[in-house]
Design a protein around this motif. Sequence first.
Motif, mmCIF file in Angstrom:
data_model
loop_
_atom_site.group_PDB
_atom_site.id
_atom_site.type_symbol
_atom_site.label_atom_id
_atom_site.label_comp_id
_atom_site.label_asym_id
_atom_site.label_seq_id
_atom_site.Cartn_x
_atom_site.Cartn_y
_atom_site.Cartn_z
ATOM 1 N N VAL A 10 8.214 8.561 1.127
ATOM 2 C CA VAL A 10 7.416 7.263 0.889
ATOM 3 C C VAL A 10 5.890 7.631 1.302
ATOM 4 O O VAL A 10 5.846 8.109 2.371
ATOM 5 N N ALA A 11 4.982 7.302 0.552
ATOM 6 C CA ALA A 11 3.564 7.835 1.016
ATOM 7 C C ALA A 11 2.894 6.529 1.291
ATOM 8 O O ALA A 11 2.762 5.469 0.652
ATOM 9 N N GLY A 69 0.884 -1.053 -0.005
ATOM 10 C CA GLY A 69 -0.064 0.122 -0.003
ATOM 11 C C GLY A 69 0.909 1.250 -0.135
ATOM 12 O O GLY A 69 0.354 2.367 -0.212
ATOM 13 N N SER A 70 2.089 1.179 0.046
ATOM 14 C CA SER A 70 3.008 2.358 0.357
ATOM 15 C C SER A 70 3.665 2.524 -1.350
ATOM 16 O O SER A 70 3.991 1.649 -1.999
ATOM 17 N N VAL A 71 3.987 3.710 -1.739
ATOM 18 C CA VAL A 71 4.504 4.131 -2.926
ATOM 19 C C VAL A 71 5.567 5.152 -2.670
ATOM 20 O O VAL A 71 5.446 6.073 -1.844
ATOM 21 N N LEU A 72 6.700 5.156 -3.589
ATOM 22 C CA LEU A 72 7.608 6.286 -3.720
ATOM 23 C C LEU A 72 6.850 7.318 -4.155
ATOM 24 O O LEU A 72 5.864 7.533 -5.201
ATOM 25 N N GLY A 117 -0.069 2.715 7.357
ATOM 26 C CA GLY A 117 1.201 1.737 7.333
ATOM 27 C C GLY A 117 2.149 1.979 8.526
ATOM 28 O O GLY A 117 1.897 2.708 9.334
ATOM 29 N N GLN A 118 3.303 1.182 8.420
ATOM 30 C CA GLN A 118 4.171 1.350 9.298
ATOM 31 C C GLN A 118 5.480 2.368 9.242
ATOM 32 O O GLN A 118 6.245 2.470 10.027
ATOM 33 N N HIS A 119 5.289 2.991 8.006
ATOM 34 C CA HIS A 119 6.567 3.878 7.691
ATOM 35 C C HIS A 119 6.666 5.016 8.605
ATOM 36 O O HIS A 119 5.486 5.638 8.832
ATOM 37 N N ARG A 154 11.366 10.162 4.397
ATOM 38 C CA ARG A 154 10.184 10.867 4.880
ATOM 39 C C ARG A 154 9.069 10.223 4.478
ATOM 40 O O ARG A 154 8.844 9.821 3.687
ATOM 41 N N ALA A 155 8.203 10.179 5.537
ATOM 42 C CA ALA A 155 6.944 9.506 5.525
ATOM 43 C C ALA A 155 5.900 10.652 5.410
ATOM 44 O O ALA A 155 5.907 11.289 6.217
ATOM 45 N N THR A 156 4.933 10.106 4.537
ATOM 46 C CA THR A 156 3.641 11.076 4.344
ATOM 47 C C THR A 156 2.298 10.324 4.220
ATOM 48 O O THR A 156 2.400 9.193 3.707
ATOM 49 N N ARG A 157 1.378 10.662 5.044
ATOM 50 C CA ARG A 157 0.067 10.036 4.892
ATOM 51 C C ARG A 157 -0.948 10.927 3.992
ATOM 52 O O ARG A 157 -2.210 10.844 4.271
#
Length: 325
Positions: free
Chosen positions: A90-91, A59-62, A96-98, A105-108
Motif C-alpha cells: 500500500v503506497a 490518498g493511499s493506493v495499491l 498516511g496512517q498505514h 507492506r507500507a511505502t511512502r
Amino acid sequence: MSDLRPMTRRAALQLELTRWSLTKSPWTRPHHGVVAPDHLDPDDPLVRVGHVIPILSTGSVLTGWGSARWQGNLMLGGIDRYGHRLPVTVATPDGGQHRHRPGIRATRRSMLPDETLVFDNVPVTTLARAVYDQALDAHDLRETVVTIDMGVSRVVSQARTTLANIDRLVERHRKTRGIVRVREALSLATDRSASPWETRTRLLAELDADVRGLLSNVPVFDLDGGFLGVADLIDPESGLVVESDGSHHREAEQHADDNRREERFERAGAVVCRVTALDHRASERWTTVGRIRRAYLDAARQGSRDWTLDKPDWWSGWDPGRRWD
C-alpha cells in the motif's frame, strides 16, 4: 447476508451485525479492523488483495503485485521463489496512517499524479508503476528481473506493461533507493518469458554458465518447414535448447508433450538440457550450472543442424502460432 464481502469491522457493525456474530462463521479477520467471508480462499491472490482494499485510507493506493493482479496481470501472483506469500503493498506518497503489518507492506515513495488511477473502483498505481515498485522491493537482482519479466510478458494472455514504460519511470525517479538494481535488471529482462522459473533458468544459464544470447519462447522448424516446437530457451548459434519445467510440467499429459518435443529437437540436431525448479535449490545449483555448460559445449560441437528459426510461409496464417509472434 447474501452479499458477503470483505469490509471494515466498523462498516459491518453499521449493517447491524453484532460484535459476537463477527467472531464466528461465516466471518474471519484477515487483518486488524477487517472482516471477510470465511469461504474465500486465502491463497487466492485476488482474495488477498481484496482483504486489504477496505482499509485503504484517503490518498493511499495499491501498488506492487497487488495492483498488477487487480488490473489483470496473471504472472505476478504475490509468491516468492520459495512459495512464501509476499505482502500486499500500500503506497501513501502524501503521508498516511498505514504501517507495516503481517501481510501488508507500507511505502511512502514519491509518486507523480499520472502514476495512479482508479481501476474497478479501487485506487491503484498504473501497471508500469506497480511493476516498478515490486521490482524495487524484490529480494535481489534475479528476483528483480523475474518481477519485470512477469510484468511485461507478451507470450501470456494478461494485462501487461512494457520495458519502455518501466525505463521511463527509472528516469523519472533517479534518486530512489534501489534504482541502480532495477536499471541493471532492465538490461537483463525480456518480454518473452512465460514463467518465473523460466526467467530464473535463463539467468542461471547466462550469468552462471556463461551461455549468452539465449532467446525465449522461439518457434523452431525443421528444414522442410515442419514445426518442431517452441523452445523455452535456445541459443541460436550452438543449438542448445534449455527447457524449464515448472509445476505444471509434472502433469502426465504435459510431461508426454515435453518428451515428444524434446525428441523432435534432438532428431534435428539440437541438444536439450532440462532444468526443473528443484535444480535451482542451493544444493543443486552448481551441478545444474555444470550440466548447462556441458550441454552448451556438446551443442557447439554438433555437426548436423537440421533445424531453423526461419518461419515458413504457412506460419503467419496459423492461429495458434500468433501467441509466439
